[in-house]
Design a protein around this motif. Structure first.
Motif, PDB file in Angstrom:
ATOM      1  N   TYR A  35       0.854  -1.180   0.000  1.00 19.64           N
ATOM      2  CA  TYR A  35       0.000   0.000   0.000  1.00 19.64           C
ATOM      3  C   TYR A  35       0.895   1.235   0.000  1.00 19.64           C
ATOM      4  O   TYR A  35       2.078   1.156   0.347  1.00 19.64           O
ATOM      5  N   GLN A  41      -2.360  10.885   4.122  1.00 19.24           N
ATOM      6  CA  GLN A  41      -3.747  10.878   3.672  1.00 19.24           C
ATOM      7  C   GLN A  41      -4.245   9.453   3.485  1.00 19.24           C
ATOM      8  O   GLN A  41      -3.893   8.563   4.262  1.00 19.24           O
ATOM      9  N   LYS A  42      -5.046   9.238   2.491  1.00 16.93           N
ATOM     10  CA  LYS A  42      -5.701   7.942   2.325  1.00 16.93           C
ATOM     11  C   LYS A  42      -4.679   6.846   2.031  1.00 16.93           C
ATOM     12  O   LYS A  42      -3.673   7.071   1.350  1.00 16.93           O
ATOM     13  N   VAL A  43      -4.956   5.672   2.542  1.00 16.91           N
ATOM     14  CA  VAL A  43      -4.108   4.511   2.309  1.00 16.91           C
ATOM     15  C   VAL A  43      -4.583   3.854   1.015  1.00 16.91           C
ATOM     16  O   VAL A  43      -5.713   3.361   0.926  1.00 16.91           O
TER      17      VAL A  43
ATOM     18  N   TYR B  36      -8.119   0.407  12.190  1.00 12.45           N
ATOM     19  CA  TYR B  36      -6.690   0.588  12.392  1.00 12.45           C
ATOM     20  C   TYR B  36      -6.439   1.994  12.917  1.00 12.45           C
ATOM     21  O   TYR B  36      -7.201   2.923  12.635  1.00 12.45           O
ATOM     22  N   GLN B  38      -3.274   5.005  13.307  1.00 15.73           N
ATOM     23  CA  GLN B  38      -1.949   5.409  12.834  1.00 15.73           C
ATOM     24  C   GLN B  38      -1.498   6.629  13.622  1.00 15.73           C
ATOM     25  O   GLN B  38      -2.155   7.672  13.591  1.00 15.73           O
ATOM     26  N   LEU B  88      -4.768   9.174  13.849  1.00 15.01           N
ATOM     27  CA  LEU B  88      -5.565   9.017  12.636  1.00 15.01           C
ATOM     28  C   LEU B  88      -6.144   7.611  12.633  1.00 15.01           C
ATOM     29  O   LEU B  88      -5.402   6.635  12.798  1.00 15.01           O
ATOM     30  N   PHE B  90      -8.493   4.614  10.777  1.00 15.22           N
ATOM     31  CA  PHE B  90      -8.979   4.119   9.497  1.00 15.22           C
ATOM     32  C   PHE B  90      -9.902   2.930   9.704  1.00 15.22           C
ATOM     33  O   PHE B  90      -9.567   1.979  10.419  1.00 15.22           O
ATOM     34  N   PHE B 104      -9.588   0.780   2.405  1.00 11.98           N
ATOM     35  CA  PHE B 104      -9.615   1.707   3.532  1.00 11.98           C
ATOM     36  C   PHE B 104     -10.518   2.899   3.272  1.00 11.98           C
ATOM     37  O   PHE B 104     -10.657   3.367   2.128  1.00 11.98           O
ATOM     38  N   GLY B 105     -11.101   3.410   4.357  1.00  9.70           N
ATOM     39  CA  GLY B 105     -11.754   4.698   4.294  1.00  9.70           C
ATOM     40  C   GLY B 105     -10.712   5.805   4.260  1.00  9.70           C
ATOM     41  O   GLY B 105      -9.508   5.554   4.335  1.00  9.70           O
ATOM     42  N   ALA B 106     -11.206   7.034   4.180  1.00  6.58           N
ATOM     43  CA  ALA B 106     -10.303   8.181   4.030  1.00  6.58           C
ATOM     44  C   ALA B 106      -9.593   8.548   5.326  1.00  6.58           C
ATOM     45  O   ALA B 106      -8.641   9.328   5.307  1.00  6.58           O
TER      46      ALA B 106
END
Lengths: 112, 114
Positions: A35, A41-43, B36, B38, B88, B90, B104-106
């Motif tokens: 990934y 930001q978004k993964v 998850y 982060q 953060l 997710f 994943f979501g944003a």
């Protein structure tokens, strides 16, 4: 506790150069993934790998990218001819089937 | 295609108050859902999952999540927030039809203020 390890933690490369990002997944896992994440930001999914072949890849994963599991323990992502927009955090992950995936600490790739 | 949505970019909560981070999903077939966390300059750390069974699942660091099939939601909760929970978060769904990948979501930034 088993963990996914990634090397290097930070890689700086010149635009147009090739880079290889390395990962050692958890030993009894069967599914492997790459990934990337740009600026926290978004993964974004790049590729999944199972049974020694790619099982799914995203639109991002074009001919510039390739993956290998050369020796049964390492899992590598190669980026040929890097571009500025390839700068990102790259995460390797592994899992057992539908269970949770475990992520490495990432490689920060900076293309200059 | 499987997808998740996190409608809030950021959630602010005072230390000691309960917190909720929202997630809704769209899947074909049975959902396999995950949360998850982060922390800055770190990898993604698994918190909890729903595969089957009880709708309330408990995870690491006192977090729990409630699976609601009728509302297609999987909200993350904690009864009493800590400043150290600031990170953060997710939500993710596993796509069993497409390489077993996690989608994943944003992400939602959680800020807990003392």
């Amino acid at each position: 506790e088993p963990e996914v390890t990634q090397t290097p933690s930070h890689q700086v490369t010149q635009m147009g150069q090739e880079v290889i990002l390395r990962c050692v997944p958890i030993s009894n896992h069967l599914y492997f993934y790459w990934y990337r994440q740009i600026l926290g930001q978004k993964v974004e999914f790049l590729v999944s790998f199972y049974n020694n072949e790619i099982s799914e890849k995203s639109e991002i994963f074009d001919d510039q990218f390739s993956v290998e599991r050369p020796d049964g323990s390492n899992f590598t992502l190669k980026i040929r001819s890097t571009k500025l927009e390839d700068s990102a955090m790259y995460f390797c992950a592994s899992s057992e089937a539908q269970l949770e995936a475990f992520f490495g600490q990432g490689t920060r790739l900076t293309v200059v | 295609a499987q997808s998740v949505a996190q409608p809030e970019d950021q959630v602010n909560v005072a230390e000691g108050n309960p917190l909720t981070v929202k997630c809704t999903y769209s899947v074909s077939g049975n959902p396999y859902l995950f949360w998850y966390v982060q922390y800055p300059n770190r990898g993604l750390q698994f918190l909890l999952k729903y595969i089957t069974g009880d709708n309330l699942v408990k995870g690491s660091y006192g977090f729990e999540a409630e699976f609601n099939k009728s509302q297609t939601s999987f909200h993350l909760k904690k009864p009493s927030a800590l400043v150290s929970d600031s990170a953060l978060y997710f939500c993710a769904v596993r796509d069993m039809q497409r390489g077993n990948k996690l989608v994943f979501g944003a992400g939602t930034i959680l800020r807990v203020k003392s």
